[in-house]
Write a protein that holds these residues in place. Sequence first.
Motif, PDB file in Angstrom:
ATOM      1  N   LEU A   1       6.494 -13.734   1.020  1.00  0.00           N
ATOM      2  CA  LEU A   1       5.361 -12.900   0.659  1.00  0.00           C
ATOM      3  C   LEU A   1       4.958 -13.239  -0.621  1.00  0.00           C
ATOM      4  N   LEU A   2       3.955 -13.816  -1.047  1.00  0.00           N
ATOM      5  CA  LEU A   2       3.365 -14.376  -2.447  1.00  0.00           C
ATOM      6  C   LEU A   2       2.608 -13.411  -3.149  1.00  0.00           C
ATOM      7  N   THR A   3       1.372 -12.864  -2.506  1.00  0.00           N
ATOM      8  CA  THR A   3       0.632 -11.811  -3.035  1.00  0.00           C
ATOM      9  C   THR A   3       0.506 -10.591  -2.174  1.00  0.00           C
ATOM     10  N   ILE A   4       0.070  -9.575  -2.868  1.00  0.00           N
ATOM     11  CA  ILE A   4      -0.204  -8.171  -2.215  1.00  0.00           C
ATOM     12  C   ILE A   4      -1.254  -7.708  -2.999  1.00  0.00           C
ATOM     13  N   PRO A   5      -2.078  -6.624  -2.666  1.00  0.00           N
ATOM     14  CA  PRO A   5      -3.020  -6.069  -3.453  1.00  0.00           C
ATOM     15  C   PRO A   5      -2.553  -5.310  -4.630  1.00  0.00           C
ATOM     16  N   GLU A   6      -3.259  -5.137  -5.667  1.00  0.00           N
ATOM     17  CA  GLU A   6      -2.745  -4.904  -6.862  1.00  0.00           C
ATOM     18  C   GLU A   6      -2.315  -3.278  -6.695  1.00  0.00           C
ATOM     19  N   ALA A   7      -2.862  -2.445  -5.797  1.00  0.00           N
ATOM     20  CA  ALA A   7      -2.444  -1.179  -5.790  1.00  0.00           C
ATOM     21  C   ALA A   7      -1.214  -1.004  -5.173  1.00  0.00           C
TER      22      ALA A   7
ATOM     23  N   ALA B   1       2.400   0.469  -7.159  1.00  0.00           N
ATOM     24  CA  ALA B   1       3.126   1.270  -6.695  1.00  0.00           C
ATOM     25  C   ALA B   1       4.597   0.952  -6.641  1.00  0.00           C
ATOM     26  N   TYR B   2       4.818  -0.485  -6.453  1.00  0.00           N
ATOM     27  CA  TYR B   2       6.051  -0.694  -6.388  1.00  0.00           C
ATOM     28  C   TYR B   2       6.805  -0.944  -7.704  1.00  0.00           C
ATOM     29  N   ALA B   3       6.144  -1.407  -8.713  1.00  0.00           N
ATOM     30  CA  ALA B   3       6.588  -1.191  -9.881  1.00  0.00           C
ATOM     31  C   ALA B   3       7.072   0.057 -10.556  1.00  0.00           C
ATOM     32  N   ARG B   4       6.098   1.106 -10.254  1.00  0.00           N
ATOM     33  CA  ARG B   4       6.513   2.448 -10.730  1.00  0.00           C
ATOM     34  C   ARG B   4       7.700   2.756  -9.774  1.00  0.00           C
ATOM     35  N   ALA B   5       8.212   2.572  -8.799  1.00  0.00           N
ATOM     36  CA  ALA B   5       9.080   2.816  -7.868  1.00  0.00           C
ATOM     37  C   ALA B   5      10.509   2.273  -8.717  1.00  0.00           C
ATOM     38  N   VAL B   6      10.323   0.983  -9.022  1.00  0.00           N
ATOM     39  CA  VAL B   6      11.609   0.418  -9.656  1.00  0.00           C
ATOM     40  C   VAL B   6      11.599   1.075 -10.982  1.00  0.00           C
ATOM     41  N   ARG B   7      10.670   1.382 -11.751  1.00  0.00           N
ATOM     42  CA  ARG B   7      10.742   1.684 -13.199  1.00  0.00           C
ATOM     43  C   ARG B   7      11.473   3.082 -13.100  1.00  0.00           C
ATOM     44  N   THR B   8      10.998   3.662 -12.202  1.00  0.00           N
ATOM     45  CA  THR B   8      11.365   5.404 -12.437  1.00  0.00           C
ATOM     46  C   THR B   8      12.688   5.327 -11.916  1.00  0.00           C
ATOM     47  N   GLY B   9      13.111   4.520 -10.751  1.00  0.00           N
ATOM     48  CA  GLY B   9      14.358   4.509 -10.148  1.00  0.00           C
ATOM     49  C   GLY B   9      14.318   5.761  -8.991  1.00  0.00           C
ATOM     50  N   ASP B  10      12.998   6.111  -8.426  1.00  0.00           N
ATOM     51  CA  ASP B  10      13.100   7.206  -7.447  1.00  0.00           C
ATOM     52  C   ASP B  10      12.992   6.640  -6.161  1.00  0.00           C
ATOM     53  N   ASP B  11      13.244   5.588  -5.962  1.00  0.00           N
ATOM     54  CA  ASP B  11      13.302   4.873  -4.736  1.00  0.00           C
ATOM     55  C   ASP B  11      14.414   3.882  -4.137  1.00  0.00           C
ATOM     56  N   PRO B  12      15.596   4.625  -4.537  1.00  0.00           N
ATOM     57  CA  PRO B  12      16.939   4.079  -4.103  1.00  0.00           C
ATOM     58  C   PRO B  12      17.121   3.359  -2.910  1.00  0.00           C
ATOM     59  N   ALA B  13      16.225   3.748  -1.997  1.00  0.00           N
ATOM     60  CA  ALA B  13      16.429   3.048  -0.520  1.00  0.00           C
ATOM     61  C   ALA B  13      15.319   2.068  -0.321  1.00  0.00           C
ATOM     62  N   SER B  14      14.435   1.706  -1.448  1.00  0.00           N
ATOM     63  CA  SER B  14      13.569   0.827  -1.247  1.00  0.00           C
ATOM     64  C   SER B  14      12.518   0.710  -0.358  1.00  0.00           C
ATOM     65  N   GLU B  15      12.181   1.892  -0.058  1.00  0.00           N
ATOM     66  CA  GLU B  15      11.099   2.506   1.022  1.00  0.00           C
ATOM     67  C   GLU B  15       9.982   1.517   0.750  1.00  0.00           C
ATOM     68  N   ILE B  16       9.523   1.785  -0.208  1.00  0.00           N
ATOM     69  CA  ILE B  16       8.025   1.259  -0.751  1.00  0.00           C
ATOM     70  C   ILE B  16       7.926  -0.211  -0.506  1.00  0.00           C
ATOM     71  N   LEU B  17       9.048  -1.021  -0.863  1.00  0.00           N
ATOM     72  CA  LEU B  17       9.172  -2.436  -0.487  1.00  0.00           C
ATOM     73  C   LEU B  17       9.447  -2.681   1.090  1.00  0.00           C
ATOM     74  N   LYS B  18      10.250  -1.736   1.601  1.00  0.00           N
ATOM     75  CA  LYS B  18      10.330  -2.075   2.892  1.00  0.00           C
ATOM     76  C   LYS B  18       9.116  -1.817   3.751  1.00  0.00           C
TER      77      LYS B  18
ATOM     78  N   ILE C   1       5.941  -2.570   2.547  1.00  0.00           N
ATOM     79  CA  ILE C   1       5.107  -3.672   2.154  1.00  0.00           C
ATOM     80  C   ILE C   1       5.278  -4.791   2.802  1.00  0.00           C
ATOM     81  N   LEU C   2       6.441  -5.113   2.979  1.00  0.00           N
ATOM     82  CA  LEU C   2       6.879  -6.556   3.370  1.00  0.00           C
ATOM     83  C   LEU C   2       6.352  -6.951   4.836  1.00  0.00           C
ATOM     84  N   PRO C   3       6.645  -5.828   5.990  1.00  0.00           N
ATOM     85  CA  PRO C   3       6.323  -5.987   7.266  1.00  0.00           C
ATOM     86  C   PRO C   3       4.566  -5.779   7.102  1.00  0.00           C
TER      87      PRO C   3
END
Length: 609
Positions: free
Chosen positions: A297-303, A307-324, A326-328
């Motif tokens: 995956l090379l591009t996704i919508p800005e929203a 959302a993913y940047a915020r999850a990484v920055r805060t560390g509030d998504d240790p199970a990577s649910e947001i990325l999981k 986005i990918l499918p």
Amino acid sequence: MARTGPGSAINRRHFLLTSGAAVAGTGAAWALVPRQRQHTTPPPAPAPEPVRRRRPAPYGATTLDTTARHEGSGTGGTGGYRRLGPGPGWPLVVREELTAPRAGRQDRRTALACFVQLTDLHLTDVQSPLRTEFMRAQGPGSWRAQEALTAAGAVAMVDQINALGGGPHTGRPPAFVMSTGDNVDNNSSIELEWFLTALSGGRITPNTGDPTTYEGVQNSGLPLFWHPEEAGLRDADKRRGLPALPGFLDAAIRPVTSPGLRIPWYSTVGNHDDLPGGCLAPADPLLSAYVTGSRKLLTIPEADVAAYARAVRTGDDPASEILKDILPRYASKARTVTPDEGRRMFTPHEYLAAHLDPKYTGPGPVGHGYTEDSLDGDRMYYAFEVAENVIGISLDTTYRSGHYEGSLGTDQLRWLERTLAAHSSRSYDADGRLVRNAAADDAHVLIFSHHNSPAMKRRPDAFRREEPRHDGAELIALLSRFPNVLAWINGHSHVNRITPHAHPTTPHRSFWEINTASHVDYPHHARVIELVDNGDGTLSLLTTLIESAAPHRTDFDDLSAVGLASLYRELSYNAPGVADALTSGVHEGWAGAPRDRNTELLVTAAGRS
């Protein structure tokens, strides 16, 4: 991103962590045939010896002799691409915050130890499907134009270390190299193979998927990324002045042979070694299938980027649910690439076992600090002999459940306390009371870790849920209880910075924290560290930065391994914000201020005040 100077280095890393940024490439080819070595444990370190005066070398020079410097604009463009060339060296700065220097110490000195620190090599499979380059939509600094050339830079640094000869201040040959973590970028088996081969010697093929061609963002047609082979595509980086370089991608995936280090080397673990992308959930079934699969995956919508940047920055998504999610959801828009099982994630147990594999022993020691006992419980911390009467301790500061920050678990903290006590005849308890241990012989102690103190935060680790975690302040407090701790040497921040930790009441309980810049971002430094006894109740740690053996001046027509290693440095110098910071005079960028580069760090010897 709002800021790009050294004060915002951790902020920049938030974005780079999410980009999977780090680097595969063609290593340099100064030596194309690996040298044969005996796979034996190295002999004991030599006894202390009188100091000899430094002797500059034309090959294997340090930044005391010469550094890469700005030579003015090159190819032009809106951003004004800046060229590098050889410049004067940086001076030695005497740091006396912990104790005053005594006159005549240079003539009294005895050399105790000499070694080299590497850190944040980030050897990376840039074609991996799990790299989240789409985060560049959040800001240009979240993807690196030089990423495909990190192996070239790593091998060039190996050659420079091999050519050093002796420490620049004592003449004592370096006894070993310590790599303080983020040795790889994406917790990938093929990246681990490249790292171990680069340091131990052998052939590296920095390519995955289709063995005949590159499959990644740099020939995707997306103007978000630098396309070096498409002169007609006015991508974001060419608009900043980056050149068109026909043949670049083919050159970047060519095999190369590393000569390997000629001296023993040790390994410390970092968050990118333990976790995919340095911050994602390890061994997750969806992510594990995706990384070896056929969709990138090379591009996704800005929203979704936000959302993913915020999850990484805060560390509030240790199970990577947001990325999981986005990918499918955007799989139908992903690029089709060639699947490759070599990209599979490795476990901590496999990481240790790979270090113990005889084919990666190189000049030793077997396991590079890890032993067969380390496999019991997958313990990634250990102690070793730096030199006679000098002990090194390598720590594991990672969160194995998924976060780029660091900490220590209680079990490791207690082990560290016991290890320090075993080498200290005098220490202090938590209340400041003197504790004597007649059974212990005093040794000078050096601590190694990946994370620096500001990056160590106390948060739960789902992988080790029942074990309390301890932050940088707690580690500083423990180290200050032992007067023979001289320095804590680390990486992670991608910045050169040296910090005194002065004890408020007892000078000999003070020590230095030595934080060294990365090999993936400019200025690609390693650090030679020489320990000397000044013969007057003080010790000095002499720190000298080194650059790789690649020529300072880049030739765009030279796409050999040597040429790529030079280009690697220059492209990183032209990363968004870096060159402007270094040439503006406002601040020093990731190279650090003069007090963070070539230094003499004075400290009171244990038992003296």
